[in-house]
Write a protein that holds these residues in place. Structure first.
Motif, PDB file in Angstrom:
ATOM      1  N   MET A   1      46.774 -38.798  50.502  1.00 34.87           N
ATOM      2  CA  MET A   1      47.837 -38.004  49.916  1.00 34.87           C
ATOM      3  C   MET A   1      47.327 -36.621  49.533  1.00 34.87           C
ATOM      4  O   MET A   1      46.250 -36.488  48.951  1.00 34.87           O
ATOM      5  CB  MET A   1      48.390 -38.726  48.674  1.00 34.87           C
ATOM      6  CG  MET A   1      49.428 -37.942  47.904  1.00 34.87           C
ATOM      7  SD  MET A   1      50.154 -38.904  46.553  1.00 34.87           S
ATOM      8  CE  MET A   1      48.682 -39.495  45.698  1.00 34.87           C
ATOM      9  N   LEU A   2      48.111 -35.614  49.880  1.00 32.48           N
ATOM     10  CA  LEU A   2      47.797 -34.243  49.494  1.00 32.48           C
ATOM     11  C   LEU A   2      48.941 -33.729  48.627  1.00 32.48           C
ATOM     12  O   LEU A   2      50.090 -33.673  49.074  1.00 32.48           O
ATOM     13  CB  LEU A   2      47.622 -33.357  50.718  1.00 32.48           C
ATOM     14  CG  LEU A   2      47.437 -31.850  50.454  1.00 32.48           C
ATOM     15  CD1 LEU A   2      46.168 -31.597  49.643  1.00 32.48           C
ATOM     16  CD2 LEU A   2      47.398 -31.073  51.769  1.00 32.48           C
ATOM     17  N   VAL A   3      48.636 -33.375  47.395  1.00 34.61           N
ATOM     18  CA  VAL A   3      49.623 -32.850  46.460  1.00 34.61           C
ATOM     19  C   VAL A   3      49.403 -31.347  46.340  1.00 34.61           C
ATOM     20  O   VAL A   3      48.332 -30.906  45.899  1.00 34.61           O
ATOM     21  CB  VAL A   3      49.492 -33.514  45.079  1.00 34.61           C
ATOM     22  CG1 VAL A   3      50.586 -33.011  44.136  1.00 34.61           C
ATOM     23  CG2 VAL A   3      49.549 -35.031  45.201  1.00 34.61           C
ATOM     24  N   LEU A   4      50.405 -30.566  46.736  1.00 37.99           N
ATOM     25  CA  LEU A   4      50.288 -29.110  46.707  1.00 37.99           C
ATOM     26  C   LEU A   4      50.953 -28.560  45.456  1.00 37.99           C
ATOM     27  O   LEU A   4      52.160 -28.711  45.259  1.00 37.99           O
ATOM     28  CB  LEU A   4      50.944 -28.500  47.951  1.00 37.99           C
ATOM     29  CG  LEU A   4      50.258 -28.783  49.275  1.00 37.99           C
ATOM     30  CD1 LEU A   4      51.106 -28.244  50.424  1.00 37.99           C
ATOM     31  CD2 LEU A   4      48.863 -28.171  49.307  1.00 37.99           C
ATOM     32  N   LEU A   5      50.172 -27.902  44.621  1.00 36.72           N
ATOM     33  CA  LEU A   5      50.673 -27.299  43.390  1.00 36.72           C
ATOM     34  C   LEU A   5      50.930 -25.813  43.603  1.00 36.72           C
ATOM     35  O   LEU A   5      50.292 -25.177  44.442  1.00 36.72           O
ATOM     36  CB  LEU A   5      49.653 -27.459  42.265  1.00 36.72           C
ATOM     37  CG  LEU A   5      49.181 -28.872  41.941  1.00 36.72           C
ATOM     38  CD1 LEU A   5      48.165 -28.815  40.814  1.00 36.72           C
ATOM     39  CD2 LEU A   5      50.354 -29.761  41.574  1.00 36.72           C
ATOM     40  N   PRO A   6      51.835 -25.239  42.816  1.00 37.92           N
ATOM     41  CA  PRO A   6      51.972 -23.784  42.847  1.00 37.92           C
ATOM     42  C   PRO A   6      50.820 -23.152  42.069  1.00 37.92           C
ATOM     43  O   PRO A   6      50.233 -23.802  41.191  1.00 37.92           O
ATOM     44  CB  PRO A   6      53.305 -23.548  42.131  1.00 37.92           C
ATOM     45  CG  PRO A   6      53.410 -24.691  41.169  1.00 37.92           C
ATOM     46  CD  PRO A   6      52.769 -25.873  41.873  1.00 37.92           C
ATOM     47  N   PRO A   7      50.495 -21.899  42.352  1.00 48.06           N
ATOM     48  CA  PRO A   7      49.510 -21.202  41.534  1.00 48.06           C
ATOM     49  C   PRO A   7      50.198 -20.712  40.255  1.00 48.06           C
ATOM     50  O   PRO A   7      51.348 -21.076  39.989  1.00 48.06           O
ATOM     51  CB  PRO A   7      49.090 -20.028  42.413  1.00 48.06           C
ATOM     52  CG  PRO A   7      50.360 -19.704  43.158  1.00 48.06           C
ATOM     53  CD  PRO A   7      51.029 -21.040  43.419  1.00 48.06           C
ATOM     54  N   SER A   8      49.522 -19.922  39.473  1.00 50.32           N
ATOM     55  CA  SER A   8      50.131 -19.313  38.294  1.00 50.32           C
ATOM     56  C   SER A   8      49.703 -17.854  38.214  1.00 50.32           C
ATOM     57  O   SER A   8      48.641 -17.481  38.717  1.00 50.32           O
ATOM     58  CB  SER A   8      49.713 -20.053  37.019  1.00 50.32           C
ATOM     59  OG  SER A   8      48.295 -19.994  36.863  1.00 50.32           O
ATOM     60  N   GLU A   9      50.540 -17.054  37.597  1.00 47.44           N
ATOM     61  CA  GLU A   9      50.172 -15.656  37.395  1.00 47.44           C
ATOM     62  C   GLU A   9      48.993 -15.549  36.433  1.00 47.44           C
ATOM     63  O   GLU A   9      48.123 -14.686  36.576  1.00 47.44           O
ATOM     64  CB  GLU A   9      51.366 -14.862  36.854  1.00 47.44           C
ATOM     65  CG  GLU A   9      52.551 -14.790  37.794  1.00 47.44           C
ATOM     66  CD  GLU A   9      52.315 -13.866  38.984  1.00 47.44           C
ATOM     67  OE1 GLU A   9      51.185 -13.351  39.142  1.00 47.44           O
ATOM     68  OE2 GLU A   9      53.260 -13.674  39.758  1.00 47.44           O
ATOM     69  N   THR A  10      48.964 -16.422  35.422  1.00 52.85           N
ATOM     70  CA  THR A  10      47.887 -16.389  34.434  1.00 52.85           C
ATOM     71  C   THR A  10      46.694 -17.180  34.934  1.00 52.85           C
ATOM     72  O   THR A  10      46.851 -18.245  35.542  1.00 52.85           O
ATOM     73  CB  THR A  10      48.359 -16.968  33.092  1.00 52.85           C
ATOM     74  OG1 THR A  10      48.847 -18.304  33.301  1.00 52.85           O
ATOM     75  CG2 THR A  10      49.472 -16.114  32.516  1.00 52.85           C
ATOM     76  N   ALA A 113      48.782 -16.814  47.174  1.00 53.61           N
ATOM     77  CA  ALA A 113      49.141 -15.659  47.991  1.00 53.61           C
ATOM     78  C   ALA A 113      47.905 -15.045  48.638  1.00 53.61           C
ATOM     79  O   ALA A 113      47.957 -14.565  49.769  1.00 53.61           O
ATOM     80  CB  ALA A 113      49.862 -14.619  47.137  1.00 53.61           C
ATOM     81  N   LEU A 114      46.778 -15.074  47.936  1.00 62.60           N
ATOM     82  CA  LEU A 114      45.552 -14.448  48.423  1.00 62.60           C
ATOM     83  C   LEU A 114      44.772 -15.350  49.370  1.00 62.60           C
ATOM     84  O   LEU A 114      44.215 -14.883  50.370  1.00 62.60           O
ATOM     85  CB  LEU A 114      44.657 -14.062  47.245  1.00 62.60           C
ATOM     86  CG  LEU A 114      43.382 -13.286  47.561  1.00 62.60           C
ATOM     87  CD1 LEU A 114      43.704 -11.942  48.209  1.00 62.60           C
ATOM     88  CD2 LEU A 114      42.541 -13.078  46.299  1.00 62.60           C
ATOM     89  N   PHE A 115      44.728 -16.649  49.075  1.00 58.49           N
ATOM     90  CA  PHE A 115      43.908 -17.575  49.855  1.00 58.49           C
ATOM     91  C   PHE A 115      44.728 -18.511  50.747  1.00 58.49           C
ATOM     92  O   PHE A 115      44.158 -19.315  51.465  1.00 58.49           O
ATOM     93  CB  PHE A 115      43.035 -18.409  48.916  1.00 58.49           C
ATOM     94  CG  PHE A 115      42.063 -17.587  48.102  1.00 58.49           C
ATOM     95  CD1 PHE A 115      40.973 -16.977  48.698  1.00 58.49           C
ATOM     96  CD2 PHE A 115      42.254 -17.415  46.740  1.00 58.49           C
ATOM     97  CE1 PHE A 115      40.082 -16.214  47.959  1.00 58.49           C
ATOM     98  CE2 PHE A 115      41.368 -16.651  45.985  1.00 58.49           C
ATOM     99  CZ  PHE A 115      40.283 -16.052  46.594  1.00 58.49           C
ATOM    100  N   GLY A 116      46.034 -18.415  50.707  1.00 62.40           N
ATOM    101  CA  GLY A 116      46.897 -19.297  51.478  1.00 62.40           C
ATOM    102  C   GLY A 116      47.094 -20.616  50.763  1.00 62.40           C
ATOM    103  O   GLY A 116      48.172 -20.965  50.307  1.00 62.40           O
ATOM    104  N   ALA A 117      46.025 -21.358  50.652  1.00 65.28           N
ATOM    105  CA  ALA A 117      45.956 -22.588  49.862  1.00 65.28           C
ATOM    106  C   ALA A 117      44.485 -22.917  49.694  1.00 65.28           C
ATOM    107  O   ALA A 117      43.654 -22.564  50.542  1.00 65.28           O
ATOM    108  CB  ALA A 117      46.698 -23.740  50.530  1.00 65.28           C
ATOM    109  N   VAL A 118      44.163 -23.577  48.597  1.00 62.86           N
ATOM    110  CA  VAL A 118      42.792 -23.998  48.341  1.00 62.86           C
ATOM    111  C   VAL A 118      42.815 -25.428  47.829  1.00 62.86           C
ATOM    112  O   VAL A 118      43.839 -25.918  47.347  1.00 62.86           O
ATOM    113  CB  VAL A 118      42.087 -23.093  47.302  1.00 62.86           C
ATOM    114  CG1 VAL A 118      41.858 -21.700  47.859  1.00 62.86           C
ATOM    115  CG2 VAL A 118      42.880 -23.033  45.995  1.00 62.86           C
ATOM    116  N   ARG A 119      41.698 -26.096  47.945  1.00 61.91           N
ATOM    117  CA  ARG A 119      41.529 -27.377  47.282  1.00 61.91           C
ATOM    118  C   ARG A 119      41.223 -27.121  45.809  1.00 61.91           C
ATOM    119  O   ARG A 119      40.711 -26.071  45.431  1.00 61.91           O
ATOM    120  CB  ARG A 119      40.383 -28.160  47.916  1.00 61.91           C
ATOM    121  CG  ARG A 119      40.770 -28.875  49.201  1.00 61.91           C
ATOM    122  CD  ARG A 119      41.637 -30.084  48.920  1.00 61.91           C
ATOM    123  NE  ARG A 119      41.857 -30.896  50.110  1.00 61.91           N
ATOM    124  CZ  ARG A 119      42.464 -32.073  50.092  1.00 61.91           C
ATOM    125  NH1 ARG A 119      42.916 -32.569  48.952  1.00 61.91           N
ATOM    126  NH2 ARG A 119      42.630 -32.758  51.211  1.00 61.91           N
TER     127      ARG A 119
END
Length: 247
Positions: A1-10, A113-119
């Protein structure tokens, strides 16, 4: 299972003295785009006024601009520790045991936005770039990422269930066909349901935490609903690819 979270501005400050190493990040298919965007963001940081306009920053945002200027040299820390805010407070990774943190690293990914997605384990610096930003001389970030990010996420999932908790703007950077999304709706006395930003982020954080702590390996929306319900969340299955969380 891969759970994709949103990033945060902070984002948190500090980290180790080891600077960003793009070759150390997950999903190496994204390295070329990451490298290009970092060049553009650091270049933009040499012009504070332009940075404020492009990144929608206030006058007191010198720290954010300085972070972008030092992307290649500033300290790094695991993405799970870098992002902060309502969702990450609810996830409460600081309370994880060593075994739970290992599971979080195995199950969680984070859009960027900068890395596309990361682990969750990927070491990254603090930065400021939003999914809706448009860097000078480049197309939209969704256009920048759409060629490489969907394929990279599919490869990272390796045929397992993808639970996509990213917000719409980050889903647009790279959609994952067949992913199950979770939408949080607040029920009102008149029976209507609306999205309330704070509750949306908080309950997605609670769901992510449940998916880290669970021994289950959901393979579809029904399995996802069982884990969520067992953790105390109120759920409805809207479709084979959509879970509703009600508050």
């Amino acid at each position: 299972m891969l759970v994709l979270l949103p990033p945060s501005e902070t984002k948190s400050d500090g980290g180790t003295d080891v600077p960003l190493d793009l070759d150390a990040l997950s999903m190496p298919q994204l390295t070329a785009v990451r490298d290009r965007l970092i060049d553009e963001v650091t270049k933009l940081a040499t012009d504070p006024d332009a940075s404020r306009a492009v990144l929608d920053l206030g006058k007191g945002a010198d720290l954010e601009i300085a972070r972008n200027a030092a992307l290649r040299t500033s300290p790094t820390r695991p993405a799970l520790e870098r992002y902060t805010g309502v969702l990450y407070d609810a996830l409460d990774a600081r309370s994880f045991t060593k075994a739970q943190r290992t599971k979080a690293y195995a199950r969680l990914g984070i859009g960027s936005a900068l890395f596309g997605a990361v682990r969750a384990s990927d070491p990254i610096p603090a930065y400021r770039l939003s999914g809706g930003s448009k860097l000078p001389g480049l197309p939209t970030l969704s256009a920048v990422w759409r060629e490489s990010l969907p394929e990279a996420l599919l490869a990272e999932a390796a045929g397992e269930l993808v639970v996509d908790l990213r917000s719409g703007v980050y889903q647009q950077l790279g959609r994952v066909p067949g992913a199950v999304t979770a939408n949080v709706l607040t029920e009102h006395p008149d029976g209507s349901r609306t999205v309330v930003s704070h509750f949306n982020k908080h309950h997605k954080g609670l769901l992510a935490r449940a998916l880290v702590l669970s021994r289950a390996e959901p393979t579809d929306v029904r399995g996802l609903a069982r884990v969520a319900t067992k953790s105390g969340l109120k759920t409805e299955i809207a479709s084979p690819t959509e879970l509703l969380i009600l508050t």
